[in-house]
Design a protein around this motif. Sequence first.
Motif, PDB file in Angstrom:
ATOM      1  N   VAL A  58       4.674  -9.308 -13.300  1.00  8.04           N
ATOM      2  CA  VAL A  58       5.142  -8.032 -12.752  1.00  8.04           C
ATOM      3  C   VAL A  58       3.956  -7.103 -12.533  1.00  8.04           C
ATOM      4  O   VAL A  58       3.824  -6.478 -11.466  1.00  8.04           O
ATOM      5  CB  VAL A  58       6.189  -7.378 -13.679  1.00  8.04           C
ATOM      6  N   ALA A  59       3.075  -6.997 -13.502  1.00  5.48           N
ATOM      7  CA  ALA A  59       1.899  -6.131 -13.376  1.00  5.48           C
ATOM      8  C   ALA A  59       1.015  -6.588 -12.219  1.00  5.48           C
ATOM      9  O   ALA A  59       0.505  -5.766 -11.446  1.00  5.48           O
ATOM     10  CB  ALA A  59       1.106  -6.118 -14.685  1.00  5.48           C
ATOM     11  N   ARG A  60       0.842  -7.878 -12.070  1.00  2.00           N
ATOM     12  CA  ARG A  60       0.031  -8.419 -10.978  1.00  2.00           C
ATOM     13  C   ARG A  60       0.646  -8.084  -9.616  1.00  2.00           C
ATOM     14  O   ARG A  60      -0.053  -7.680  -8.695  1.00  2.00           O
ATOM     15  CB  ARG A  60      -0.089  -9.939 -11.135  1.00  2.00           C
ATOM     16  N   GLU A  61       1.952  -8.206  -9.501  1.00  2.00           N
ATOM     17  CA  GLU A  61       2.624  -7.894  -8.239  1.00  2.00           C
ATOM     18  C   GLU A  61       2.597  -6.397  -7.944  1.00  2.00           C
ATOM     19  O   GLU A  61       2.489  -5.992  -6.787  1.00  2.00           O
ATOM     20  CB  GLU A  61       4.072  -8.393  -8.263  1.00  2.00           C
ATOM     21  N   MET A  62       2.695  -5.567  -8.981  1.00  2.00           N
ATOM     22  CA  MET A  62       2.680  -4.122  -8.774  1.00  2.00           C
ATOM     23  C   MET A  62       1.333  -3.657  -8.202  1.00  2.00           C
ATOM     24  O   MET A  62       1.273  -2.673  -7.477  1.00  2.00           O
ATOM     25  CB  MET A  62       2.969  -3.387 -10.082  1.00  2.00           C
ATOM     26  N   ARG A  63       0.242  -4.365  -8.518  1.00  2.00           N
ATOM     27  CA  ARG A  63      -1.055  -4.016  -7.952  1.00  2.00           C
ATOM     28  C   ARG A  63      -1.115  -4.312  -6.461  1.00  2.00           C
ATOM     29  O   ARG A  63      -1.918  -3.720  -5.744  1.00  2.00           O
ATOM     30  CB  ARG A  63      -2.163  -4.769  -8.677  1.00  2.00           C
ATOM     31  N   LYS A  64      -0.269  -5.223  -5.973  1.00  2.00           N
ATOM     32  CA  LYS A  64      -0.255  -5.593  -4.558  1.00  2.00           C
ATOM     33  C   LYS A  64       0.588  -4.646  -3.710  1.00  2.00           C
ATOM     34  O   LYS A  64       0.494  -4.665  -2.494  1.00  2.00           O
ATOM     35  CB  LYS A  64       0.310  -7.013  -4.397  1.00  2.00           C
ATOM     36  N   VAL A  65       1.400  -3.821  -4.354  1.00  2.00           N
ATOM     37  CA  VAL A  65       2.320  -2.952  -3.628  1.00  2.00           C
ATOM     38  C   VAL A  65       1.540  -1.903  -2.849  1.00  2.00           C
ATOM     39  O   VAL A  65       0.582  -1.317  -3.349  1.00  2.00           O
ATOM     40  CB  VAL A  65       3.302  -2.256  -4.601  1.00  2.00           C
ATOM     41  N   SER A  66       1.967  -1.659  -1.620  1.00  2.00           N
ATOM     42  CA  SER A  66       1.369  -0.619  -0.793  1.00  2.00           C
ATOM     43  C   SER A  66       2.196   0.652  -0.987  1.00  2.00           C
ATOM     44  O   SER A  66       3.277   0.808  -0.411  1.00  2.00           O
ATOM     45  CB  SER A  66       1.400  -1.052   0.672  1.00  2.00           C
ATOM     46  N   TRP A  67       1.694   1.572  -1.810  1.00  2.00           N
ATOM     47  CA  TRP A  67       2.416   2.788  -2.128  1.00  2.00           C
ATOM     48  C   TRP A  67       2.246   3.795  -1.001  1.00  2.00           C
ATOM     49  O   TRP A  67       1.179   3.889  -0.396  1.00  2.00           O
ATOM     50  CB  TRP A  67       1.914   3.370  -3.447  1.00  2.00           C
ATOM     51  N   PRO A  68       3.293   4.589  -0.704  1.00  2.00           N
ATOM     52  CA  PRO A  68       3.168   5.582   0.375  1.00  2.00           C
ATOM     53  C   PRO A  68       2.228   6.721  -0.025  1.00  2.00           C
ATOM     54  O   PRO A  68       2.104   7.068  -1.195  1.00  2.00           O
ATOM     55  CB  PRO A  68       4.596   6.098   0.558  1.00  2.00           C
ATOM     56  N   LYS A  69       1.586   7.273   1.000  1.00  2.00           N
ATOM     57  CA  LYS A  69       0.729   8.449   0.766  1.00  2.00           C
ATOM     58  C   LYS A  69       1.616   9.667   0.519  1.00  2.00           C
ATOM     59  O   LYS A  69       2.813   9.653   0.779  1.00  2.00           O
ATOM     60  CB  LYS A  69      -0.157   8.700   1.988  1.00  2.00           C
ATOM     61  N   ARG A  70       1.026  10.738   0.024  1.00  2.00           N
ATOM     62  CA  ARG A  70       1.798  11.939  -0.313  1.00  2.00           C
ATOM     63  C   ARG A  70       2.538  12.498   0.901  1.00  2.00           C
ATOM     64  O   ARG A  70       3.695  12.888   0.809  1.00  2.00           O
ATOM     65  CB  ARG A  70       0.865  12.999  -0.903  1.00  2.00           C
ATOM     66  N   LYS A  71       1.878  12.525   2.060  1.00  2.00           N
ATOM     67  CA  LYS A  71       2.501  13.055   3.275  1.00  2.00           C
ATOM     68  C   LYS A  71       3.695  12.193   3.694  1.00  2.00           C
ATOM     69  O   LYS A  71       4.744  12.723   4.085  1.00  2.00           O
ATOM     70  CB  LYS A  71       1.460  13.115   4.400  1.00  2.00           C
ATOM     71  N   GLU A  72       3.534  10.872   3.617  1.00  2.00           N
ATOM     72  CA  GLU A  72       4.639   9.965   3.952  1.00  2.00           C
ATOM     73  C   GLU A  72       5.803  10.159   2.988  1.00  2.00           C
ATOM     74  O   GLU A  72       6.966  10.219   3.409  1.00  2.00           O
ATOM     75  CB  GLU A  72       4.176   8.509   3.890  1.00  2.00           C
ATOM     76  N   LEU A  73       5.493  10.256   1.715  1.00  2.00           N
ATOM     77  CA  LEU A  73       6.532  10.416   0.699  1.00  2.00           C
ATOM     78  C   LEU A  73       7.304  11.710   0.904  1.00  2.00           C
ATOM     79  O   LEU A  73       8.539  11.725   0.825  1.00  2.00           O
ATOM     80  CB  LEU A  73       5.905  10.379  -0.695  1.00  2.00           C
ATOM     81  N   THR A  74       6.585  12.785   1.215  1.00  2.00           N
ATOM     82  CA  THR A  74       7.247  14.069   1.485  1.00  2.00           C
ATOM     83  C   THR A  74       8.152  13.946   2.698  1.00  2.00           C
ATOM     84  O   THR A  74       9.296  14.414   2.680  1.00  2.00           O
ATOM     85  CB  THR A  74       6.193  15.168   1.715  1.00  2.00           C
ATOM     86  N   SER A  75       7.658  13.317   3.750  1.00  2.00           N
ATOM     87  CA  SER A  75       8.444  13.142   4.973  1.00  2.00           C
ATOM     88  C   SER A  75       9.699  12.318   4.706  1.00  2.00           C
ATOM     89  O   SER A  75      10.793  12.675   5.159  1.00  2.00           O
ATOM     90  CB  SER A  75       7.582  12.462   6.031  1.00  2.00           C
ATOM     91  N   TYR A  76       9.559  11.228   3.978  1.00  2.00           N
ATOM     92  CA  TYR A  76      10.707  10.372   3.660  1.00  2.00           C
ATOM     93  C   TYR A  76      11.725  11.116   2.801  1.00  2.00           C
ATOM     94  O   TYR A  76      12.931  10.988   2.999  1.00  2.00           O
ATOM     95  CB  TYR A  76      10.266   9.100   2.937  1.00  2.00           C
ATOM     96  N   THR A  77      11.233  11.894   1.844  1.00  2.00           N
ATOM     97  CA  THR A  77      12.125  12.632   0.952  1.00  2.00           C
ATOM     98  C   THR A  77      12.930  13.671   1.731  1.00  2.00           C
ATOM     99  O   THR A  77      14.144  13.801   1.538  1.00  2.00           O
ATOM    100  CB  THR A  77      11.317  13.316  -0.170  1.00  2.00           C
ATOM    101  N   ILE A  78      12.254  14.390   2.623  1.00  2.00           N
ATOM    102  CA  ILE A  78      12.951  15.392   3.438  1.00  2.00           C
ATOM    103  C   ILE A  78      13.989  14.723   4.326  1.00  2.00           C
ATOM    104  O   ILE A  78      15.109  15.224   4.481  1.00  2.00           O
ATOM    105  CB  ILE A  78      11.934  16.207   4.261  1.00  2.00           C
ATOM    106  N   THR A  79      13.643  13.578   4.905  1.00  2.00           N
ATOM    107  CA  THR A  79      14.577  12.848   5.758  1.00  2.00           C
ATOM    108  C   THR A  79      15.820  12.428   4.972  1.00  2.00           C
ATOM    109  O   THR A  79      16.952  12.601   5.439  1.00  2.00           O
ATOM    110  CB  THR A  79      13.905  11.609   6.364  1.00  2.00           C
ATOM    111  N   VAL A  80      15.625  11.904   3.778  1.00  2.00           N
ATOM    112  CA  VAL A  80      16.755  11.460   2.957  1.00  2.00           C
ATOM    113  C   VAL A  80      17.628  12.649   2.553  1.00  2.00           C
ATOM    114  O   VAL A  80      18.862  12.584   2.662  1.00  2.00           O
ATOM    115  CB  VAL A  80      16.256  10.698   1.706  1.00  2.00           C
ATOM    116  N   LEU A  81      17.019  13.737   2.114  1.00  2.00           N
ATOM    117  CA  LEU A  81      17.792  14.905   1.700  1.00  2.00           C
ATOM    118  C   LEU A  81      18.566  15.511   2.863  1.00  2.00           C
ATOM    119  O   LEU A  81      19.731  15.897   2.703  1.00  2.00           O
ATOM    120  CB  LEU A  81      16.875  15.949   1.062  1.00  2.00           C
TER     121      LEU A  81
END
Length: 60
Positions: free
Chosen positions: A11-34
Amino acid sequence: MQRILNFFRDVAREMRKVSWPKRKELTSYTITVLATVAFFAVFFAVVDFGISKLIRVILE
């Protein structure tokens, strides 16, 4: 016990491979969902109110 440790290592090895969203993307996605949730909440409240009124008119 070894299988559980291997699982968490994997699990730890796979979590290092994850492409996490940048802050701007995360904010945009959160606003869209809300905004979407708010829209559908209002939409279904209006539909529910309309159906309730219609049923009251029919039953009276």
